[in-house]
Every structure is written in structure tokens, then in C-alpha cells.
Design an enzyme around this catalytic site. Structure first.
Site, PDB file in Angstrom:
ATOM      1  N   THR A 157       0.807  -1.225   0.000  1.00 33.82           N
ATOM      2  CA  THR A 157       0.000   0.000   0.000  1.00 33.82           C
ATOM      3  C   THR A 157       0.838   1.272   0.000  1.00 33.82           C
ATOM      4  O   THR A 157       0.294   2.372   0.162  1.00 33.82           O
ATOM      5  CB  THR A 157      -0.910   0.000   1.240  1.00 33.82           C
ATOM      6  OG1 THR A 157      -0.094  -0.152   2.417  1.00 33.82           O
ATOM      7  CG2 THR A 157      -1.911  -1.140   1.191  1.00 33.82           C
ATOM      8  N   GLU A 158       2.139   1.143  -0.190  1.00 37.96           N
ATOM      9  CA  GLU A 158       3.037   2.286  -0.025  1.00 37.96           C
ATOM     10  C   GLU A 158       2.636   3.505  -0.844  1.00 37.96           C
ATOM     11  O   GLU A 158       2.651   4.642  -0.362  1.00 37.96           O
ATOM     12  CB  GLU A 158       4.485   1.875  -0.370  1.00 37.96           C
ATOM     13  CG  GLU A 158       5.157   0.996   0.682  1.00 37.96           C
ATOM     14  CD  GLU A 158       4.933  -0.483   0.462  1.00 37.96           C
ATOM     15  OE1 GLU A 158       5.694  -1.285   1.010  1.00 37.96           O
ATOM     16  OE2 GLU A 158       3.969  -0.843  -0.265  1.00 37.96           O
ATOM     17  N   VAL A 159       2.295   3.305  -2.135  1.00 35.08           N
ATOM     18  CA  VAL A 159       2.009   4.461  -2.994  1.00 35.08           C
ATOM     19  C   VAL A 159       0.776   5.219  -2.530  1.00 35.08           C
ATOM     20  O   VAL A 159       0.617   6.407  -2.848  1.00 35.08           O
ATOM     21  CB  VAL A 159       1.858   4.033  -4.471  1.00 35.08           C
ATOM     22  CG1 VAL A 159       3.175   3.510  -5.018  1.00 35.08           C
ATOM     23  CG2 VAL A 159       0.744   3.011  -4.655  1.00 35.08           C
ATOM     24  N   LEU A 162       0.249   5.978   0.448  1.00 38.47           N
ATOM     25  CA  LEU A 162       0.716   6.804   1.567  1.00 38.47           C
ATOM     26  C   LEU A 162       1.801   7.781   1.127  1.00 38.47           C
ATOM     27  O   LEU A 162       2.423   8.433   1.974  1.00 38.47           O
ATOM     28  CB  LEU A 162       1.261   5.899   2.687  1.00 38.47           C
ATOM     29  CG  LEU A 162       0.260   4.951   3.356  1.00 38.47           C
ATOM     30  CD1 LEU A 162       0.977   4.036   4.324  1.00 38.47           C
ATOM     31  CD2 LEU A 162      -0.825   5.743   4.069  1.00 38.47           C
TER      32      LEU A 162
END
Length: 263
Positions: A134-136, A138
Site C-alpha cells: 500500500t506504499e504508494v 501513503l
């Protein structure tokens, strides 16, 4: 003081439990260090043939400790690099670990937590678990885990997972090749233990260590370099005591010594 990684040894299997359930087993710097140290200690134990990695509570790991990352916004580039290198070092340690490692996903594995799972040899999830990077979403980049995602599933699937940042059900993760198996929650412990016991009983320790290193090194090599490297490993394996013992046992229709030791 809370024990960040609990270690349970029931020879020939050792289980490492990420122990920050109140933080969904977020990967703080201290937890990453504790896990690395526990792995290093178990690597030296000949009676431990297989390592199982799981999480306390209902989540395997929610990824990076965001509160810690927020504090690191005030840190220097060098300090941020050192923190990043710590996680990269842990995942590299898993890639070159001399014993097989099974990720027992007792719940969600997200971002760095999912990267930790796929850095293991096998990942088996309880039904209902969700996985993803889910990094992108955030404003972050799945840089370190991306190395392992590409090696596990290839560019097409990696682009879908890394660029969209979506969470997927464990069943889809199996279809995509991200993890190996999904089972009902009540069957998770038995399924993982059966695999661990098979690896401990049916395989040679030295052959597993050499094969794991081969699998870590080959993807980055060109064809000729890979074939030359594999040829050297083939020749090296023939000189090991496990190979000699295995051949003798096979010809004599006897159990090899590792099967006897694991009984």
C-alpha cells in the site's frame, strides 16, 4: 521490557513470533534488529532444521512503523539510509539463510510485512488474510520490497500490485504466485507443521543450503554466467558429506542420516 521476537524451539523446528500485537506487529527498527539477531542465532543451531515465522495476535505484520517513519522525517539522509539498510539487510539475510523459512500468515501481511513474508521460502496464509503493498497510497515507495515482488511474480503482476497499492485476498495472492497456499484458520498450524516436518525429515541440510543460495543468485545472472555458476555448485555438492551419505543410503536401501536424526 517486551520481548519483540519470541522464540520457540521444538526440534527440528524453531518458530519466531513477531511480538508487537498492539501495533499490528509493525516493523520498528528494534523489531527488525531483534528478528535479525534471532535468525542469526538459530542459523548456528544444527538441531534446528526449519524456521517458521509468524505474528502474535490477529495480524502477521502491517509493515513499517509509521510513527517511527514520521520521526525519521527530521533525520538526516544518512540516518534514513541506515534505517533503510537495516530492513534490506534483514530481507537479504532471509534470502541467503542456510535453512528453509516458512511464513505462517496468521492474518494480514501489508507493505513491508508482505515483503517479509515473500522473502521466505514458503508463505501459507489463513483464509481471510489480506496482502498487498500500500506504499504508494501513503506517498511512499515500495522500493526494497519491490526487489522481492519482481523476483516472485514477474513484472506484469508486480506493476499491478505495486502501482495500484491495493490489498488482495489470500486466495488471489495464491493465484498470482505471491504466496503458496491458503487454508482455513483452524488448519494453519497443522499445514505449516506438516511442511516443516517434511523439509526437516526428507531433505539434506547441506543440499538445502546450497539450493537456497542458488535460487538467490541465479535470477540476477545472464544465461552463460548462470550456467557456469550452476555447474560449479553441482561439482561442489558432489563433495559434501551429505551427498556421500545420501548415495550410500540409497544404494543400501537405508534411510539417510538426516531422516534418522529428524525421527
Amino acid at each position: 521490557m517486551q520481548e519483540l521476537v519470541r522464540v520457540h524451539v521444538q526440534e527440528p523446528v524453531a518458530t519466531l513470533v513477531l511480538n508487537r500485537p498492539e501495533k499490528r506487529n509493525a516493523l520498528s527498527s528494534a523489531l527488525v534488529m531483534a528478528l535479525s539477531e534471532a535468525l542469526a542465532a538459530l542459523a548456528k543451531e544444527p538441531s534446528v532444521r526449519v524456521v517458521v515465522l509468524t505474528g502474535a495476535g490477529k495480524v502477521f505484520s502491517a509493515g513499517a512503523d509509521l510513527a517511527e517513519l514520521e520521526r525519521l522525517q527530521q533525520a538526516t539522509v544518512e540516518e534514513n539510509l541506515a534505517d533503510s539498510e537495516q530492513l534490506a539487510g534483514l530481507l537479504r539475510q532471509l534470502a541467503y539463510y542456510p535453512k528453509p523459512v516458512i511464513a505462517k500468515l496468521n492474518g494480514h501481511a501489508i507493505a513491508g510485512g508482505c515483503g517479509l513474508a515473500i522473502a521466505c521460502d514458503f508463505a501459507i496464509a489463513a483464509a481471510g488474510s489480506k496482502l498487498g503493498f500500500t506504499e504508494v497510497r501513503l506517498g511512499f515507495v515500495p522500493a526494497i520490497v519491490g526487489v522481492f515482488v519482481l523476483r516472485r511474480v514477474g513484472e506484469t503482476v508486480a506493476r499491478d500490485l505495486l502501482l495500484r497499492g491495493r490489498l488482495i485476498e489470500a486466495e488471489e495472492a495464491v493465484r498470482l504466485g505471491l504466496i503458496h497456499q491458503v487454508v482455513p484458520t483452524e488448519a494453519l498450524a497443522q499445514t505449516v507443521d506438516a511442511l516443516a516436518q517434511e523439509l526437516a525429515r526428507e531433505t539434506s541440510p547441506s543440499a538445502l543450503a546450497l539450493t537456497r543460495r542458488l535460487l538467490a543468485d541465479l535470477p540476477g545472472m545472464g544465461f552463460d554466467a548462470a550456467l557456469a555458476y550452476a555447474t560449479r555448485v553441482n561439482a561442489l555438492a558432489r563433495g559434501t558429506s551429505d551427498f556421500r551419505a545420501g548415495i550410500r543410503a540409497f544404494l543400501a536401501k537405508q534411510d539417510p542420516p538426516w531422516r534418522t536424526a529428524a525421527s
